[in-house]
Scaffold this active site. Structure first.
Site, mmCIF file in Angstrom:
data_model
loop_
_atom_site.group_PDB
_atom_site.id
_atom_site.type_symbol
_atom_site.label_atom_id
_atom_site.label_comp_id
_atom_site.label_asym_id
_atom_site.label_seq_id
_atom_site.Cartn_x
_atom_site.Cartn_y
_atom_site.Cartn_z
ATOM 1 N N CYS A 87 0.838 -1.147 0.082
ATOM 2 C CA CYS A 87 -0.063 0.120 0.097
ATOM 3 C C CYS A 87 0.829 1.105 0.014
ATOM 4 O O CYS A 87 1.465 1.558 -1.069
ATOM 5 C CB CYS A 87 -1.069 -0.093 1.229
ATOM 6 N N HIS A 204 -3.408 -5.729 1.232
ATOM 7 C CA HIS A 204 -2.624 -5.943 2.392
ATOM 8 C C HIS A 204 -2.647 -7.318 2.866
ATOM 9 O O HIS A 204 -3.384 -8.026 3.570
ATOM 10 C CB HIS A 204 -3.236 -5.063 3.666
ATOM 11 N N GLU A 206 -0.636 -8.796 5.209
ATOM 12 C CA GLU A 206 -0.541 -8.921 6.792
ATOM 13 C C GLU A 206 -1.878 -8.804 7.204
ATOM 14 O O GLU A 206 -1.907 -9.382 8.377
ATOM 15 C CB GLU A 206 0.555 -7.822 6.989
#
EC number: 6.3.5.3
Length: 234
Positions: A87, A204, A206
């Protein structure tokens, strides 16, 4: 020896701790790096996390690109160190010219937050080897300036060299994560450099590493197991 993966914290970073946790879940050692430090603490790879570094003033990633830590990151990336930009991290990589193109405001001019369907286009990079080319995954997406743009020559080069790493999957309902969420040219969600050690993407991973949170899936974990395997087998 445990692989050490650094995670840079800039003023305004939001996802540095989440990224550190994802690295730990994959079996590597997360190492916190501060934006003012040029010393990378002998890490084997670096992640530039998501957020709104420096409040996105001037342009998303434009100020962070000149942080002291980025001097070393740029130097090491050009020497082959694996670097992942997520991002805002992707935005910083384009501002640092480690990846081509630029990130502009979403075409609908709104912040977007949703689970996003992606297709893996390149499974041969340092960060994607645990995927298969053509595999479709669900990864959370949240951004305001996520529209990837480049001139036609650059886009053609990325396509010809297989450097489009991820693409938004179109043709289904937005509620199910389909569609181009921000107007990115050629539905590009992530790209890689020529060597394959630097990867940037807007969604994302994660936030998709544990079944109890995020999408309820672990589709993002292979980012971190991919790099761990590369470092261990190097």
């Amino acid at each position: 020896m445990t692989a050490r993966i650094g995670v840079v914290t800039f003023p305004g970073s939001l996802d540095d701790r989440d990224t550190q946790r994802a690295i730990k879940l994959a079996g590597a050692e997360p190492v916190a790096l501060w934006h003012k430090d040029k010393d990378l603490k002998q890490v084997d790879a670096v992640v530039l996390p998501g957020g709104f570094s420096y409040g996105d003033y001037l342009r998303a990633g434009a100020i962070s690109r000149f942080s002291p830590v980025m001097e070393t990151v740029i130097e090491q990336a050009k020497s082959g160190m694996p670097v992942l930009g997520i991002c805002n991290g992707f935005q910083i990589l384009t501002e640092a010219h480690l990846l081509p193109g630029a990130m502009l405001g979403n075409n609908h001019l709104h912040f977007i937050c949703r689970d996003q369907k992606l297709r893996v286009e390149n499974a041969d990079t340092a960060w994607t080897s645990d995927y298969e080319a053509g595999q479709e995954i669900h990864i959370p997406l949240k951004n305001m300036d996520g529209r990837y743009v480049a001139d036609e020559r650059t886009l053609d080069m990325l396509e010809a060299e297989g450097r489009v790493a991820f693409r938004y999957v179109v043709g289904g309902a937005a509620a199910d994560g389909y569609g181009n969420p921000n107007g990115s040219l050629r539905d590009i969600a992530g790209i890689t450099n020529e060597a394959g050690n630097v990867v940037g993407l807007m969604p994302h991973p994660e936030h998709a590493v544990e079944p109890l949170i995020g999408t309820g899936r672990t589709d993002g974990l292979p980012f971190f197991t991919s790099i761990l395997k590369k470092l261990v087998n190097a």
